[in-house]
Design a protein around this motif. Structure first.
Motif, PDB file in Angstrom:
ATOM      1  N   ALA A   1       0.817  -1.210   0.000  1.00  0.00           N
ATOM      2  CA  ALA A   1       0.000   0.000   0.000  1.00  0.00           C
ATOM      3  C   ALA A   1       0.853   1.263   0.000  1.00  0.00           C
ATOM      4  N   GLU A   2       2.038   1.211   0.608  1.00  0.00           N
ATOM      5  CA  GLU A   2       2.891   2.396   0.638  1.00  0.00           C
ATOM      6  C   GLU A   2       3.362   2.800  -0.749  1.00  0.00           C
ATOM      7  N   ALA A   3       3.509   1.829  -1.657  1.00  0.00           N
ATOM      8  CA  ALA A   3       3.997   2.123  -3.004  1.00  0.00           C
ATOM      9  C   ALA A   3       2.885   2.455  -3.977  1.00  0.00           C
ATOM     10  N   ALA A   4       1.627   2.380  -3.554  1.00  0.00           N
ATOM     11  CA  ALA A   4       0.503   2.646  -4.457  1.00  0.00           C
ATOM     12  C   ALA A   4       0.389   4.135  -4.720  1.00  0.00           C
ATOM     13  N   VAL A   5       0.050   4.475  -5.955  1.00  0.00           N
ATOM     14  CA  VAL A   5      -0.174   5.881  -6.295  1.00  0.00           C
ATOM     15  C   VAL A   5      -1.652   6.169  -6.531  1.00  0.00           C
ATOM     16  N   HIS A   6      -2.509   5.158  -6.352  1.00  0.00           N
ATOM     17  CA  HIS A   6      -3.954   5.343  -6.520  1.00  0.00           C
ATOM     18  C   HIS A   6      -4.668   4.269  -5.707  1.00  0.00           C
ATOM     19  N   PRO A   7      -5.829   4.571  -5.123  1.00  0.00           N
ATOM     20  CA  PRO A   7      -6.554   3.549  -4.351  1.00  0.00           C
ATOM     21  C   PRO A   7      -6.913   2.302  -5.169  1.00  0.00           C
ATOM     22  N   ASP A   8      -7.081   2.453  -6.483  1.00  0.00           N
ATOM     23  CA  ASP A   8      -7.431   1.286  -7.293  1.00  0.00           C
ATOM     24  C   ASP A   8      -6.354   0.210  -7.233  1.00  0.00           C
ATOM     25  N   GLU A   9      -5.105   0.618  -7.051  1.00  0.00           N
ATOM     26  CA  GLU A   9      -4.036  -0.375  -6.930  1.00  0.00           C
ATOM     27  C   GLU A   9      -4.238  -1.221  -5.669  1.00  0.00           C
ATOM     28  N   ILE A  10      -4.642  -0.580  -4.583  1.00  0.00           N
ATOM     29  CA  ILE A  10      -4.891  -1.322  -3.342  1.00  0.00           C
ATOM     30  C   ILE A  10      -6.120  -2.205  -3.513  1.00  0.00           C
ATOM     31  N   ALA A  11      -7.137  -1.697  -4.215  1.00  0.00           N
ATOM     32  CA  ALA A  11      -8.322  -2.518  -4.461  1.00  0.00           C
ATOM     33  C   ALA A  11      -7.964  -3.772  -5.243  1.00  0.00           C
ATOM     34  N   ALA A  12      -7.066  -3.633  -6.216  1.00  0.00           N
ATOM     35  CA  ALA A  12      -6.631  -4.807  -6.980  1.00  0.00           C
ATOM     36  C   ALA A  12      -5.904  -5.802  -6.082  1.00  0.00           C
ATOM     37  N   ILE A  13      -5.117  -5.292  -5.136  1.00  0.00           N
ATOM     38  CA  ILE A  13      -4.416  -6.175  -4.201  1.00  0.00           C
ATOM     39  C   ILE A  13      -5.409  -6.928  -3.328  1.00  0.00           C
ATOM     40  N   LEU A  14      -6.431  -6.223  -2.832  1.00  0.00           N
ATOM     41  CA  LEU A  14      -7.432  -6.865  -1.981  1.00  0.00           C
ATOM     42  C   LEU A  14      -8.189  -7.945  -2.743  1.00  0.00           C
ATOM     43  N   GLU A  15      -8.575  -7.643  -3.985  1.00  0.00           N
ATOM     44  CA  GLU A  15      -9.321  -8.628  -4.768  1.00  0.00           C
ATOM     45  C   GLU A  15      -8.454  -9.829  -5.121  1.00  0.00           C
ATOM     46  N   SER A  16      -7.174  -9.586  -5.411  1.00  0.00           N
ATOM     47  CA  SER A  16      -6.284 -10.716  -5.696  1.00  0.00           C
ATOM     48  C   SER A  16      -6.045 -11.569  -4.465  1.00  0.00           C
ATOM     49  N   ASP A  17      -6.251 -10.985  -3.272  1.00  0.00           N
ATOM     50  CA  ASP A  17      -6.104 -11.728  -2.027  1.00  0.00           C
ATOM     51  C   ASP A  17      -7.353 -12.540  -1.693  1.00  0.00           C
ATOM     52  N   GLY A  18      -8.383 -12.449  -2.536  1.00  0.00           N
ATOM     53  CA  GLY A  18      -9.594 -13.245  -2.352  1.00  0.00           C
ATOM     54  C   GLY A  18     -10.663 -12.599  -1.503  1.00  0.00           C
ATOM     55  N   MET A  19     -10.559 -11.312  -1.218  1.00  0.00           N
ATOM     56  CA  MET A  19     -11.565 -10.638  -0.396  1.00  0.00           C
ATOM     57  C   MET A  19     -12.797 -10.316  -1.230  1.00  0.00           C
ATOM     58  N   THR A  20     -13.923 -10.813  -0.813  1.00  0.00           N
ATOM     59  CA  THR A  20     -15.183 -10.508  -1.481  1.00  0.00           C
ATOM     60  C   THR A  20     -15.859  -9.324  -0.802  1.00  0.00           C
ATOM     61  N   ASP A  21     -16.850  -8.734  -1.474  1.00  0.00           N
ATOM     62  CA  ASP A  21     -17.554  -7.591  -0.902  1.00  0.00           C
ATOM     63  C   ASP A  21     -18.301  -7.969   0.374  1.00  0.00           C
ATOM     64  N   SER A  22     -18.863  -9.176   0.406  1.00  0.00           N
ATOM     65  CA  SER A  22     -19.576  -9.598   1.620  1.00  0.00           C
ATOM     66  C   SER A  22     -18.617  -9.742   2.794  1.00  0.00           C
ATOM     67  N   HIS A  23     -17.447 -10.295   2.571  1.00  0.00           N
ATOM     68  CA  HIS A  23     -16.446 -10.415   3.631  1.00  0.00           C
ATOM     69  C   HIS A  23     -16.006  -9.033   4.109  1.00  0.00           C
ATOM     70  N   ILE A  24     -15.841  -8.112   3.172  1.00  0.00           N
ATOM     71  CA  ILE A  24     -15.408  -6.763   3.546  1.00  0.00           C
ATOM     72  C   ILE A  24     -16.487  -6.070   4.379  1.00  0.00           C
ATOM     73  N   ARG A  25     -17.748  -6.242   4.018  1.00  0.00           N
ATOM     74  CA  ARG A  25     -18.823  -5.616   4.795  1.00  0.00           C
ATOM     75  C   ARG A  25     -18.898  -6.182   6.205  1.00  0.00           C
ATOM     76  N   LEU A  26     -18.742  -7.502   6.347  1.00  0.00           N
ATOM     77  CA  LEU A  26     -18.837  -8.122   7.665  1.00  0.00           C
ATOM     78  C   LEU A  26     -17.634  -7.815   8.540  1.00  0.00           C
ATOM     79  N   THR A  27     -16.446  -7.814   7.950  1.00  0.00           N
ATOM     80  CA  THR A  27     -15.224  -7.691   8.732  1.00  0.00           C
ATOM     81  C   THR A  27     -14.802  -6.248   8.955  1.00  0.00           C
ATOM     82  N   TYR A  28     -14.934  -5.419   7.914  1.00  0.00           N
ATOM     83  CA  TYR A  28     -14.391  -4.073   7.994  1.00  0.00           C
ATOM     84  C   TYR A  28     -15.458  -2.984   7.937  1.00  0.00           C
TER      85      TYR A  28
END
Length: 467
Positions: free
Chosen positions: A46-73
């Protein structure tokens, strides 16, 4: 009786009842914030990202679904979570490595060498021109042009697709599989190109058909040497073509012309065979079976179509323009490497998407302008040296620069995996020029404009450069 319930053991009735003490609640410990834990876990990325979309791509590649994100975060989706993480993590971009290394950092000398071996085969047409002069021309073209063009276009299409497949194997780290793909694909493409050249020959065009067949064999062998990084061997094989230099002024004997052409062709085939010799299967079909699970053949088709479209645009440009364009491929390749390397450096140093977008736009304009400047200089030199070439009028140079812009931008899109878009634009421009030859400059200009827009939209996104 009831009062005795409030007496301590051993106390008398005169003793006042004990008032129960107020119990102190234990100090509450705040629950850990799961967002802090996640930010710490992916901090390096995340420190090397220049846009939030890069972090979103990392989260999705890590297998995080929208339902998991809503419940956990407690966030709506990966993009909302990425924006919070982007705001929470401080930007820390690592300094670029020095000196830069990798496949996208190459020297100018190597690229110029490739440009030279791209252009030297043009001398073969100088040597072979008197041999092809017999017989009438067709469609208003010089004698022998139709079979030569048919065989050349077939070879470009086939060998572009073959090169992509072999390069894919090299990218997977399997040089043996790449060599085996070339071992089977190069002869097949040579046979196909030779067959098309012979089939397209008309009455009196037998010498042109034979020349086209040799051209097809050369294209297959040269593809092997270029893909496997043997440019110097190919340069040595092309040295006999230097005998064409006196042919610009003197009339050479036909036997000498044919001998120089055959010597260069034989040397190219011999070098390609030596390079592929270790890839010869020692266990028959079982040895070739080890290369299973490779890239699909359909993935190479867009590269062949791009070769078809760009090849037709180059052919329509004229003989001297072909020489200028092929010579310019060396600087073009170096500028592609320079753009890619500079974009990766900016990706590590800049802190916002706006800064990165602005830097990429400037680099794109500078690299394209530098390439067009080199192409204009080469066009003037080719027009002055090539026998019978048209004068380098400003309008003609302008048309050629538009074709050059289409080729360079198409190669840039191809380098970033957007080859389908580049192929579609080049094919449409070539088709329009085929149907209405007078509309060539308009078609090339429209194609260059479309590719400029596509290139800017694609390459201005930071996520495009992380692959």
């Amino acid at each position: 009786m009831s009062g005795s319930l409030w007496l301590k053991p051993g106390a008398t009735r005169d003793t006042l009842p004990t008032i129960p003490r107020q119990r102190t609640a234990p100090a509450s410990v705040p629950a850990p914030d799961p967002l802090d834990e996640l930010a710490g876990r992916i901090a390096a990325l995340a420190e090397a990202a220049v846009h939030p979309d890069e972090i979103a791509a990392i989260l999705e590649s890590d297998g995080m679904t929208d339902s998991h994100i809503r419940l956990t975060y407690g966030r709506a989706d990966s993009f909302a979570l990425a924006e919070d993480l982007y705001a929470r993590v401080e930007r820390r971009h690592p300094a670029p490595e020095s000196p830069p290394t990798g496949p996208w950092h190459t020297g100018l000398a190597g690229c110029l060498l490739r440009g030279l071996v791209f252009a030297l085969p043009g001398l073969a047409y100088v040597l072979g021109a008197p041999l092809l002069a017999a017989g009438p021309g067709r469609y208003g073209l010089p004698p022998g042009t139709v079979p030569l063009f048919a065989g050349a276009v077939t070879g470009w299409v086939w060998n572009q697709a073959l090169s992509h497949r072999a390069y894919t194997w090299l990218g997977l780290g399997d040089r043996g599989a790449a060599a085996r793909a070339l071992l089977t694909g190069a002869p097949t493409g040579a046979l196909a190109g030779a067959a098309v050249a012979v089939a397209a020959a008309g009455p009196g065009e037998t010498p042109a058909a034979l020349f086209g067949a040799g051209q097809a064999v050369y294209l297959g062998a040269a593809t092997v040497l270029l893909v496997l990084g043997r440019e110097r061997a190919l340069l040595r094989a092309l040295l006999p073509l230097a005998g064409a230099v006196p042919a610009f002024r003197y009339d050479l004997p036909e036997a000498l012309r044919a001998g120089l052409l055959l010597a260069s062709l034989a040397a190219t085939v011999a070098f390609a065979a030596l390079v592929l010799r270790p890839a010869l299967p020692r266990e028959g079909i079982r040895a070739r079976g080890r290369a299973r699970g490779g890239p699909p053949f359909a993935a190479s088709l867009p590269y062949g179509l791009f070769g078809l479209g760009s090849g037709l645009l180059v052919l329509y440009a004229g003989a001297d323009a072909v020489i200028a364009l092929t010579l310019s491929m060396g600087p073009a390749e170096w500028l592609l490497h320079r753009f890619r390397g500079a974009s990766l450096t900016r990706l590590r140093l800049l802190t916002t998407a706006y800064e990165f977008r602005r830097a990429v736009t400037g680099m794109l304009a500078r690299c394209l302008g530098a390439y067009l400047g080199v192409l204009a200089a080469l066009t003037g030199a080719a027009a002055a040296l090539w026998p019978g070439a048209a004068a380098a009028a400003p309008g003609r140079i302008g048309s050629l620069l538009l074709v050059g812009a289409v080729l360079w931008l198409g190669l840039l899109l191809q380098a970033f995996g957007a080859v389908s878009s580049a192929a579609a634009v080049c094919l449409l421009a070539a088709g329009a020029q085929t149907l209405v030859p007078a509309a060539g400059p308009v078609a090339a200009g429209a194609a260059a404009a479309v590719l400029c827009v596509l290139t800017h939209v694609l390459l201005a996104r930071p996520t495009t450069h992380r692959f």
